[in-house]
Design a protein around this motif. Sequence first.
Motif, PDB file in Angstrom:
ATOM      1  N   LEU A 237      25.211   0.811 -70.209  1.00  9.26           N
ATOM      2  CA  LEU A 237      25.882   1.200 -71.453  1.00  9.26           C
ATOM      3  C   LEU A 237      26.191   2.692 -71.381  1.00  9.26           C
ATOM      4  CD1 LEU A 237      26.822   0.600 -74.369  1.00  9.26           C
ATOM      5  CD2 LEU A 237      24.460   1.003 -75.115  1.00  9.26           C
ATOM      6  N   VAL A 238      27.447   3.054 -71.564  1.00  8.72           N
ATOM      7  CA  VAL A 238      27.901   4.438 -71.412  1.00  8.72           C
ATOM      8  C   VAL A 238      28.380   4.947 -72.765  1.00  8.72           C
ATOM      9  CG1 VAL A 238      29.439   6.001 -70.156  1.00  8.72           C
ATOM     10  CG2 VAL A 238      28.631   3.884 -69.065  1.00  8.72           C
ATOM     11  N   PHE A 239      27.865   6.096 -73.172  1.00  6.95           N
ATOM     12  CA  PHE A 239      28.283   6.685 -74.456  1.00  6.95           C
ATOM     13  C   PHE A 239      29.288   7.802 -74.205  1.00  6.95           C
ATOM     14  CE2 PHE A 239      24.303   4.710 -75.828  1.00  6.95           C
ATOM     15  CZ  PHE A 239      24.718   4.130 -77.018  1.00  6.95           C
ATOM     16  N   LEU A 240      30.457   7.659 -74.804  1.00  7.34           N
ATOM     17  CA  LEU A 240      31.540   8.644 -74.723  1.00  7.34           C
ATOM     18  C   LEU A 240      32.001   8.961 -76.137  1.00  7.34           C
ATOM     19  CD1 LEU A 240      33.314   6.971 -71.712  1.00  7.34           C
ATOM     20  CD2 LEU A 240      32.475   9.326 -71.693  1.00  7.34           C
ATOM     21  N   VAL A 283      29.645  -2.854 -67.041  1.00  8.17           N
ATOM     22  CA  VAL A 283      29.619  -1.459 -67.490  1.00  8.17           C
ATOM     23  C   VAL A 283      30.325  -1.426 -68.833  1.00  8.17           C
ATOM     24  CG1 VAL A 283      30.378   0.892 -67.054  1.00  8.17           C
ATOM     25  CG2 VAL A 283      29.589  -0.522 -65.153  1.00  8.17           C
ATOM     26  N   ILE A 284      29.581  -1.129 -69.893  1.00  4.48           N
ATOM     27  CA  ILE A 284      30.141  -1.109 -71.253  1.00  4.48           C
ATOM     28  C   ILE A 284      30.381   0.339 -71.651  1.00  4.48           C
ATOM     29  CG2 ILE A 284      29.851  -1.771 -73.657  1.00  4.48           C
ATOM     30  CD1 ILE A 284      27.606  -3.442 -71.182  1.00  4.48           C
ATOM     31  N   LEU A 285      31.640   0.723 -71.792  1.00  2.07           N
ATOM     32  CA  LEU A 285      32.007   2.075 -72.208  1.00  2.07           C
ATOM     33  C   LEU A 285      32.180   2.070 -73.724  1.00  2.07           C
ATOM     34  CD1 LEU A 285      34.708   2.789 -69.460  1.00  2.07           C
ATOM     35  CD2 LEU A 285      32.261   3.285 -69.381  1.00  2.07           C
ATOM     36  N   SER A 286      31.329   2.813 -74.427  1.00  3.54           N
ATOM     37  CA  SER A 286      31.268   2.702 -75.889  1.00  3.54           C
ATOM     38  C   SER A 286      31.292   4.070 -76.555  1.00  3.54           C
ATOM     39  CB  SER A 286      29.993   1.963 -76.298  1.00  3.54           C
ATOM     40  OG  SER A 286      29.846   1.926 -77.704  1.00  3.54           O
ATOM     41  N   THR A 287      31.766   4.083 -77.772  1.00  4.14           N
ATOM     42  CA  THR A 287      31.600   5.258 -78.631  1.00  4.14           C
ATOM     43  C   THR A 287      30.227   5.165 -79.302  1.00  4.14           C
ATOM     44  OG1 THR A 287      32.616   4.113 -80.499  1.00  4.14           O
ATOM     45  CG2 THR A 287      34.075   5.397 -79.068  1.00  4.14           C
ATOM     46  N   ALA A 288      29.997   6.007 -80.294  1.00  4.85           N
ATOM     47  CA  ALA A 288      28.684   6.039 -80.957  1.00  4.85           C
ATOM     48  C   ALA A 288      28.386   4.776 -81.756  1.00  4.85           C
ATOM     49  CB  ALA A 288      28.605   7.256 -81.880  1.00  4.85           C
ATOM     50  N   ALA A 339      18.327   1.365 -73.562  1.00  3.63           N
ATOM     51  CA  ALA A 339      17.989   0.915 -72.207  1.00  3.63           C
ATOM     52  C   ALA A 339      16.634   0.221 -72.153  1.00  3.63           C
ATOM     53  CB  ALA A 339      18.009   2.100 -71.247  1.00  3.63           C
ATOM     54  N   GLY A 340      15.819   0.323 -73.219  1.00  2.00           N
ATOM     55  CA  GLY A 340      14.474  -0.228 -73.192  1.00  2.00           C
ATOM     56  C   GLY A 340      14.267  -1.378 -74.149  1.00  2.00           C
ATOM     57  N   ARG A 341      15.321  -2.083 -74.516  1.00  2.00           N
ATOM     58  CA  ARG A 341      15.193  -3.187 -75.461  1.00  2.00           C
ATOM     59  C   ARG A 341      14.532  -4.416 -74.840  1.00  2.00           C
ATOM     60  NH1 ARG A 341      18.769  -3.211 -79.802  1.00  2.00           N
ATOM     61  NH2 ARG A 341      18.785  -1.132 -80.731  1.00  2.00           N
ATOM     62  N   GLU A 342      14.940  -4.741 -73.598  1.00  2.00           N
ATOM     63  CA  GLU A 342      14.530  -6.006 -73.003  1.00  2.00           C
ATOM     64  C   GLU A 342      13.644  -5.844 -71.774  1.00  2.00           C
ATOM     65  OE1 GLU A 342      18.683  -8.301 -74.231  1.00  2.00           O
ATOM     66  OE2 GLU A 342      18.440  -7.474 -72.225  1.00  2.00           O
ATOM     67  N   ALA A 343      13.614  -4.636 -71.216  1.00  2.00           N
ATOM     68  CA  ALA A 343      12.826  -4.375 -70.009  1.00  2.00           C
ATOM     69  C   ALA A 343      12.793  -2.872 -69.794  1.00  2.00           C
ATOM     70  CB  ALA A 343      13.453  -5.085 -68.800  1.00  2.00           C
TER      71      ALA A 343
END
Length: 837
Positions: A237-240, A283-288, A339-343
């Motif tokens: 997950l990428v925050f832009l 690869v998920i490119l996401s805003t806030a 990043a720590g929701r499932e593992a």
Amino acid sequence: MNGTLPVLIPAEALPDLPVRPVLPEVVATLQRAGAAVLVAPPGTGKTTLVPLALASEQNRIIVAEPRRVAARAAARRMASLIGERVGGRVGYAVRGDRQVSKDTVVEVVTTGLLVRRLQHDPELAGTAVVMLDECHERHLDSDLAIAFLAEVRAELRPELQLLATSATADSDRLAAVLGDPAPVLTAHARTYPVEVIWAPPPGPVAPPLGVRVDPRLLDHVAATIRRALTEGDGDILVFLPGAREIDIVAGRLRVDAEVITLHGRQSGSAQDAALRPGQGRRVILSTAIAESSLTVPGVRAVVDAGLSRVPRMDHSRGLGTLATVPVSRASAEQRAGRAGREAPGRVYRCWPQALHDRLPAQPEPEIAAADLTGFALDLALWGHPDGTGLALPDQPPQGALRAATSVLHDLGAIGDDGKVTLRGRALSDAGLHPRLARALLDGSTLVGPRRAAEIIATIDDDRSAGDDVVTLWRRARAANDPPFQAEVRRLTATLTRSSSTTPASNGMADTRIPDDLAAGLIVGLAFPERVAKAREPGGSAYLMVGGTAAELSGGSSLMGAPWLAVAGAERAAGSRTARIRSAAPLDEATAREVAATLLTDATEIGWIDGDVVARQVRRLGAITLTSVRITRPDPELLQEALLTGLRDEGLSLLTWTRTASELRERLAFAHAALGSPWPDVSDSALLASAADWLDLRTARRRADLTKVDVAHGLRRLLPWSVAGRLDEVAPERLPVPSGSNVRVDYADPAAPVLAVKVQEAFGWRSAPRLAEGRIPVLLHLLSPAGRPVAVTRDLASFWVQGYPQVRAELRGRYPRHPWPEDPTTATPTRRLNPRSR
């Protein structure tokens, strides 16, 4: 809430998420207190489990989410938990999209839509509970909804239950708004450890400017994504900061993974794709929007660019824009937690560790820096035009609120009393910023409803890349973009419902107005003070009607347009010039039409740019359209202009002859020694009284000031009671024993100087006194060559103590001059002794 009512889903059937153990306490607290705050970090299940626990077949609940994508996702998740499709007992409503039915008991809406609904139905008839989710994000709509609902509970419906949720522990403010204070409940997240990897760019990166992000940072983000793919498994997950940066990074990725984008301007189906598990790596490119209110499954790593995009208002220039700012520490923690929701996971932070501690602790509330025009309209609609009496989490800055109120008054949305007008209600119903709503309503009869809606949808879309609104409009129309078309349909429907359209002022049918001019007209109606004229033909520099200098970027297709309607502009801190982000061309006639309220005709006679100007001027705000010289201006106005010039530039504009200068010095001495009625002739006093002593009847321009008789004017300052005594109080010359009349130097008003040769002062036993005998002159006793040999006010003491030494030193050098032993009895003289034969 009546526990015997049939629930939508048994508690034991709910997923085992961290919020589930506190659900009974949430239900009981709301039954007891009526309002509460639930602090629950992302991933605890609060968005989907709490509404299902609170709702029943007879208890309808509204859940408000800050974003459309979150509202749809939450509704779909809850519907799936009860084994139904969206639109049954669980539905949603967002701008342009609603899926509900008569069976719906849980409706998820955007916070903005909830505010609109409250304006039309303050009691929220039929609703038992309202849940405001993600209140920590502090959007304007969230603050309004909290304040409005608190008042509804206090004044109209005390039985209405209200739950505010927050992902951070900063809950005291919320609790104070909702109660005295409202109870605060906490659900603790069960998360896996997240390794923090500091991954700053290898070289220098420019800080963001407005919405511009240094391409080198985006290159580095792409490189970090490739690194993350090689160092672990799972989705990334990428925050832009925005949709534009998402598109840029997506274009630079060549990876063995599915690249998915997630932002608020996408279609619902495109957003849903990011929220479903994938078949392979993604690869998920996401805003806030993925920070807190959405769960993206399968994520094992987060790449954080460290930037957020927030609204900003430059009140001094009237420029509302978006700004790219560093992320807060709280937001960075929420992003990392994804990043720590499932593992166990990893977060790659694209900034140095040393910078992290200097980041702001919390994101700034939107109310602190955003454009408050829409906010002020909501306050007026609610009946609290200035916000007084409302339990807002933070009060709006008064300067920003006054500026917003002024805009609303100019739009006709509020009256002089601050109350909303019928036109204001129509603007609010459009679901747009009031400026854009005005352009939509008034412009539709000029260019046609469809074209007006398309242009508004274009300039309200922050995905647009490029500065030419016409090109962007044509591109969106040709691409048949689903979000664009959905917004156009919504806006067209708004026009159909509205009865507040403005009649066309030029009488032209919409088909006769070309696209270029139609776009400029709509943009100009929205932002009349941003209509801009080129400073010179073919150039990139412009001046806006509001007075702000603006510049096109190099290579812009708009270069050379004589007039522009500017839709977006930004000004860097400390810069005097704004950068034009988007604009449309228009002609002067249209510029005058859209900014008609700023068109003025004026007769100007004044001191401008260093001289008197007399002209008839037509202006569009700060832009001069025509200027015609006035040949016979009003003499009184001319004199006032000259006086202004003197006050601005000083008395050096006048010609100070020796006579005038010396007269001023004598008057200054008299005033210093005797005070009133002798006039004060200091610079400030003379400038303040210039109209009284200067004869400007024949002066018309700067050059004429040099011809004014200053000495004559100074004498006019003397009251009749002392006018005849100037030569007595401050004589121009004084007689000395030799018979000479020597000029007195009044340069220092406290110490007038009389310079006289020693031989001409023989016989004087004391220095003469001026100002009715109050002030002794300061004698400068000179050698035969005119050089001072002594300075004294005590002449008697000088003859006894100083003269013998002077005589001894000078008699040999000047033998032809008399040097008597007793100067007090010697004959004063201007002559030399005869030469000896």
